[in-house]
Design a protein around this motif. Structure first.
Motif, PDB file in Angstrom:
ATOM      1  N   PHE A  94       1.056  -0.996   0.128  1.00  0.00           N
ATOM      2  CA  PHE A  94      -0.148  -0.308  -0.274  1.00  0.00           C
ATOM      3  C   PHE A  94       0.758   1.260   0.393  1.00  0.00           C
ATOM      4  O   PHE A  94       1.394   1.263   0.778  1.00  0.00           O
ATOM      5  CB  PHE A  94      -0.750  -0.081   1.313  1.00  0.00           C
ATOM      6  CG  PHE A  94      -1.846  -1.065   1.541  1.00  0.00           C
ATOM      7  CD1 PHE A  94      -2.851  -1.895   0.210  1.00  0.00           C
ATOM      8  CD2 PHE A  94      -2.481  -1.341   2.413  1.00  0.00           C
ATOM      9  CE1 PHE A  94      -3.468  -2.786  -0.046  1.00  0.00           C
ATOM     10  CE2 PHE A  94      -3.046  -2.629   2.630  1.00  0.00           C
ATOM     11  CZ  PHE A  94      -3.959  -3.054   0.978  1.00  0.00           C
ATOM     12  N   ALA A  95      -0.171   2.665  -0.883  1.00  0.00           N
ATOM     13  CA  ALA A  95       1.522   3.649  -0.814  1.00  0.00           C
ATOM     14  C   ALA A  95       0.989   4.360   0.573  1.00  0.00           C
ATOM     15  O   ALA A  95       2.413   4.926   0.899  1.00  0.00           O
ATOM     16  CB  ALA A  95       0.679   5.024  -1.671  1.00  0.00           C
ATOM     17  N   HIS A  96      -0.160   4.441   1.186  1.00  0.00           N
ATOM     18  CA  HIS A  96       0.138   4.917   2.201  1.00  0.00           C
ATOM     19  C   HIS A  96       1.446   4.151   3.433  1.00  0.00           C
ATOM     20  O   HIS A  96       1.882   5.032   3.842  1.00  0.00           O
ATOM     21  CB  HIS A  96      -1.368   5.176   3.072  1.00  0.00           C
ATOM     22  CG  HIS A  96      -2.390   3.852   3.409  1.00  0.00           C
ATOM     23  ND1 HIS A  96      -3.135   3.102   3.163  1.00  0.00           N
ATOM     24  CD2 HIS A  96      -1.652   2.993   4.682  1.00  0.00           C
ATOM     25  CE1 HIS A  96      -3.589   1.833   3.475  1.00  0.00           C
ATOM     26  NE2 HIS A  96      -2.494   2.157   4.920  1.00  0.00           N
ATOM     27  N   THR A  97       1.296   2.728   3.797  1.00  0.00           N
ATOM     28  CA  THR A  97       2.199   2.533   4.061  1.00  0.00           C
ATOM     29  C   THR A  97       3.706   2.699   3.987  1.00  0.00           C
ATOM     30  O   THR A  97       4.271   2.943   4.821  1.00  0.00           O
ATOM     31  CB  THR A  97       1.633   0.537   4.617  1.00  0.00           C
ATOM     32  OG1 THR A  97       0.640   0.322   4.409  1.00  0.00           O
ATOM     33  CG2 THR A  97       2.805   0.202   5.165  1.00  0.00           C
ATOM     34  N   GLN A  98       4.202   2.743   2.750  1.00  0.00           N
ATOM     35  CA  GLN A  98       5.141   3.060   1.866  1.00  0.00           C
ATOM     36  C   GLN A  98       5.308   4.579   2.745  1.00  0.00           C
ATOM     37  O   GLN A  98       6.920   4.749   2.788  1.00  0.00           O
ATOM     38  CB  GLN A  98       5.044   2.696   0.524  1.00  0.00           C
ATOM     39  CG  GLN A  98       5.297   1.517   0.310  1.00  0.00           C
ATOM     40  CD  GLN A  98       5.322   1.582  -0.993  1.00  0.00           C
ATOM     41  OE1 GLN A  98       5.812   2.309  -2.160  1.00  0.00           O
ATOM     42  NE2 GLN A  98       4.971  -0.120  -1.880  1.00  0.00           N
ATOM     43  N   LEU A  99       4.709   5.246   2.648  1.00  0.00           N
ATOM     44  CA  LEU A  99       4.835   6.705   2.778  1.00  0.00           C
ATOM     45  C   LEU A  99       4.806   6.712   4.641  1.00  0.00           C
ATOM     46  O   LEU A  99       6.230   7.828   4.338  1.00  0.00           O
ATOM     47  CB  LEU A  99       3.660   7.543   3.145  1.00  0.00           C
ATOM     48  CG  LEU A  99       3.165   7.977   1.245  1.00  0.00           C
ATOM     49  CD1 LEU A  99       1.936   8.108   0.746  1.00  0.00           C
ATOM     50  CD2 LEU A  99       4.343   9.399   0.943  1.00  0.00           C
ATOM     51  N   ARG A 100       4.498   6.076   5.236  1.00  0.00           N
ATOM     52  CA  ARG A 100       5.052   5.613   6.576  1.00  0.00           C
ATOM     53  C   ARG A 100       6.075   5.090   7.000  1.00  0.00           C
ATOM     54  O   ARG A 100       6.642   5.646   8.049  1.00  0.00           O
ATOM     55  CB  ARG A 100       3.490   4.654   6.984  1.00  0.00           C
ATOM     56  CG  ARG A 100       2.221   5.436   7.204  1.00  0.00           C
ATOM     57  CD  ARG A 100       1.420   4.598   7.843  1.00  0.00           C
ATOM     58  NE  ARG A 100      -0.241   5.041   7.948  1.00  0.00           N
ATOM     59  CZ  ARG A 100      -0.926   4.341   8.185  1.00  0.00           C
ATOM     60  NH1 ARG A 100      -1.758   3.621   9.060  1.00  0.00           N
ATOM     61  NH2 ARG A 100      -2.366   4.723   8.160  1.00  0.00           N
ATOM     62  N   ARG A 101       6.528   4.367   6.476  1.00  0.00           N
ATOM     63  CA  ARG A 101       8.132   3.642   7.012  1.00  0.00           C
ATOM     64  C   ARG A 101       8.955   4.734   6.113  1.00  0.00           C
ATOM     65  O   ARG A 101       9.639   4.861   6.903  1.00  0.00           O
ATOM     66  CB  ARG A 101       7.553   2.865   6.069  1.00  0.00           C
ATOM     67  CG  ARG A 101       8.891   1.898   5.961  1.00  0.00           C
ATOM     68  CD  ARG A 101       9.418   1.130   7.894  1.00  0.00           C
ATOM     69  NE  ARG A 101       8.733   0.624   7.850  1.00  0.00           N
ATOM     70  CZ  ARG A 101       8.725  -0.663   7.601  1.00  0.00           C
ATOM     71  NH1 ARG A 101       9.860  -0.929   7.006  1.00  0.00           N
ATOM     72  NH2 ARG A 101       7.438  -1.946   7.982  1.00  0.00           N
ATOM     73  N   GLY A 102       8.234   5.481   5.594  1.00  0.00           N
ATOM     74  CA  GLY A 102       9.228   6.516   4.911  1.00  0.00           C
ATOM     75  C   GLY A 102       9.596   7.727   5.695  1.00  0.00           C
ATOM     76  O   GLY A 102      10.875   8.083   6.234  1.00  0.00           O
ATOM     77  N   GLY A 103       8.458   8.330   6.268  1.00  0.00           N
ATOM     78  CA  GLY A 103       8.483   9.214   7.379  1.00  0.00           C
ATOM     79  C   GLY A 103       8.944   8.879   8.243  1.00  0.00           C
ATOM     80  O   GLY A 103       9.916   9.513   8.773  1.00  0.00           O
ATOM     81  N   ALA A 104       8.649   7.310   9.224  1.00  0.00           N
ATOM     82  CA  ALA A 104       9.497   7.374  10.083  1.00  0.00           C
ATOM     83  C   ALA A 104      11.167   6.915  10.410  1.00  0.00           C
ATOM     84  O   ALA A 104      11.411   7.511  10.789  1.00  0.00           O
ATOM     85  CB  ALA A 104       8.665   5.875  10.303  1.00  0.00           C
ATOM     86  N   GLU A 105      11.218   6.903   9.117  1.00  0.00           N
ATOM     87  CA  GLU A 105      12.790   6.519   8.723  1.00  0.00           C
ATOM     88  C   GLU A 105      13.231   7.807   8.304  1.00  0.00           C
ATOM     89  O   GLU A 105      14.643   7.615   8.796  1.00  0.00           O
ATOM     90  CB  GLU A 105      12.944   5.435   7.348  1.00  0.00           C
ATOM     91  CG  GLU A 105      12.418   4.385   6.928  1.00  0.00           C
ATOM     92  CD  GLU A 105      12.737   2.966   6.490  1.00  0.00           C
ATOM     93  OE1 GLU A 105      12.648   1.618   5.871  1.00  0.00           O
ATOM     94  OE2 GLU A 105      12.755   4.468   5.215  1.00  0.00           O
ATOM     95  N   ALA A 106      12.501   8.447   7.638  1.00  0.00           N
ATOM     96  CA  ALA A 106      13.746   9.777   7.661  1.00  0.00           C
ATOM     97  C   ALA A 106      13.535  10.843   8.973  1.00  0.00           C
ATOM     98  O   ALA A 106      14.482  11.204   9.348  1.00  0.00           O
ATOM     99  CB  ALA A 106      13.052  11.007   6.818  1.00  0.00           C
ATOM    100  N   GLU A 107      12.674  10.724  10.087  1.00  0.00           N
ATOM    101  CA  GLU A 107      12.777  11.178  11.177  1.00  0.00           C
ATOM    102  C   GLU A 107      14.002   9.970  12.069  1.00  0.00           C
ATOM    103  O   GLU A 107      14.790  10.918  12.801  1.00  0.00           O
ATOM    104  CB  GLU A 107      11.230  10.828  11.792  1.00  0.00           C
ATOM    105  CG  GLU A 107      11.142  12.247  13.304  1.00  0.00           C
ATOM    106  CD  GLU A 107      11.221  13.200  13.313  1.00  0.00           C
ATOM    107  OE1 GLU A 107      11.483  14.408  13.873  1.00  0.00           O
ATOM    108  OE2 GLU A 107      11.034  13.762  11.650  1.00  0.00           O
ATOM    109  N   ALA A 108      13.511   8.993  12.294  1.00  0.00           N
ATOM    110  CA  ALA A 108      14.433   8.246  12.738  1.00  0.00           C
ATOM    111  C   ALA A 108      16.293   8.941  12.174  1.00  0.00           C
ATOM    112  O   ALA A 108      17.095   9.199  13.171  1.00  0.00           O
ATOM    113  CB  ALA A 108      14.541   6.791  12.489  1.00  0.00           C
ATOM    114  N   GLY A 109      16.737   9.181  10.992  1.00  0.00           N
ATOM    115  CA  GLY A 109      17.684   8.931  10.562  1.00  0.00           C
ATOM    116  C   GLY A 109      17.920  10.433  10.830  1.00  0.00           C
ATOM    117  O   GLY A 109      19.180  11.046  11.118  1.00  0.00           O
ATOM    118  N   GLU A 110      17.377  11.541  11.111  1.00  0.00           N
ATOM    119  CA  GLU A 110      17.440  12.865  11.062  1.00  0.00           C
ATOM    120  C   GLU A 110      17.839  12.965  12.941  1.00  0.00           C
ATOM    121  O   GLU A 110      19.209  13.476  12.913  1.00  0.00           O
ATOM    122  CB  GLU A 110      16.389  13.849  10.598  1.00  0.00           C
ATOM    123  CG  GLU A 110      16.101  13.822   9.608  1.00  0.00           C
ATOM    124  CD  GLU A 110      15.465  15.243   9.614  1.00  0.00           C
ATOM    125  OE1 GLU A 110      14.712  15.676  10.346  1.00  0.00           O
ATOM    126  OE2 GLU A 110      14.855  14.825   8.341  1.00  0.00           O
TER     127      GLU A 110
END
Length: 279
Positions: A139-155
């Motif tokens: 699902f696209a919304h799952t990919q967006l959530r995963r991407g957002g979580a990864e981006a925030e965790a990385g920062e």
């Protein structure tokens, strides 16, 4: 629109057990009907097992002229349903990110931003290793959530440990087992993509002899009565799902009047409700 009785179609390609457990679509449908019913439009809901059956349903509805519009949910990137409804000539609204809609009107929730908010919420409470139990990654919304979580965790320099579920309570149990077992550093907090997986996660955490929130904090994506009644009560990302349904109903009525191409209806911002599970 004509004065003849009209229907809007909603096809849910989910296991019936998952739909029975999960409050989200019950609340969404209630919101749809609050707007559609006074407009003289009924809602036709069909539950199917897979995308092939969903496609066949749209084709049948179009051939028999059974619906005047459809709501599309759980889209994937480059989803084949978008060109399909165009080819069939059925007005449609996408519940999801505008990037999946290819110009169809959308009711948009900012999944990437909300996922970042959840990780930020935990980081600000001192967590450095965070788990994320997602829904299906197709699902696209799952990919967006995963991407957002990864981006925030990385920062923020956090470690993010991930696992995939299917929104059922049992998949939450199993995914939590993987998150707690498959990494050298055990997460001290886990974000779940819905309330039912979070409840399953609570069971696994308890079976391992860990305490919530003393050992592992828990945040559910959707707030619900189950979150509030769980022991301990679950912190949750609270969405006004009924309002999202109302926006979807307004959008499809506009689409049926040929008045809403490319329109984005933004859903209300989610709020994190903090309860005992992140104390």
């Amino acid at each position: 629109m004509s004065q003849e009785p009209q229907r809007v179609g909603l096809v849910l390609a989910r296991a019936s057990q998952v739909l029975g457990e999960e409050p989200f679509y019950h609340e969404f449908i209630e919101g749809l009907e609050r707007v559609l019913t006074p407009a003289g439009v009924s809602l036709l809901v069909k539950v199917v097992t897979d995308r092939a059956a969903e496609t066949a349903t749209y084709e049948q509805w179009a051939e028999r002229k059974q619906v005047a519009g459809v709501m599309l949910v759980d889209l994937s990137p480059d989803d084949e349903r978008v060109p399909l409804v165009r080819r069939l000539g059925i007005p449609a609204v996408v519940l999801g990110d505008p990037s999946t809609a290819d110009g169809l009107p959308t009711v948009w929730t900012d999944d990437a931003r909300f996922a970042r908010d959840a990780v930020r919420f935990l980081a600000e409470r001192g967590h450095t290793v965070v788990g994320h139990v997602s829904g299906p990654l197709l699902f696209a919304h799952t990919q967006l959530r995963r991407g957002g979580a990864e981006a925030e965790a990385g920062e923020r320099g956090l470690t993010l440990i991930t696992a995939e579920g299917d929104y059922s309570q049992e998949s939450g149990r199993q995914a939590t087992e993987r998150v707690l077992s498959d990494s050298p550093a055990r997460p001290t907090a886990i974000v779940y993509d819905n309330d039912m997986m979070a409840l399953g996660g609570l069971e696994t955490i308890s079976e391992r002899g860990l305490r919530v929130p003393a050992d592992v904090s828990v945040v559910a994506w959707d707030d619900s009565a189950q979150c509030q009644l769980a022991v301990p009560a679950l912190s949750a990302m609270s969405h006004d799902v009924g309002r999202i349904g109302e926006l979807g109903a307004g959008a499809i009525l506009d689409a049926m009047r040929d008045a809403s191409a490319d329109t984005v209806y933004e859903a209300p911002k989610a709020q994190i409700v903090e309860r005992e599970s992140t104390t």
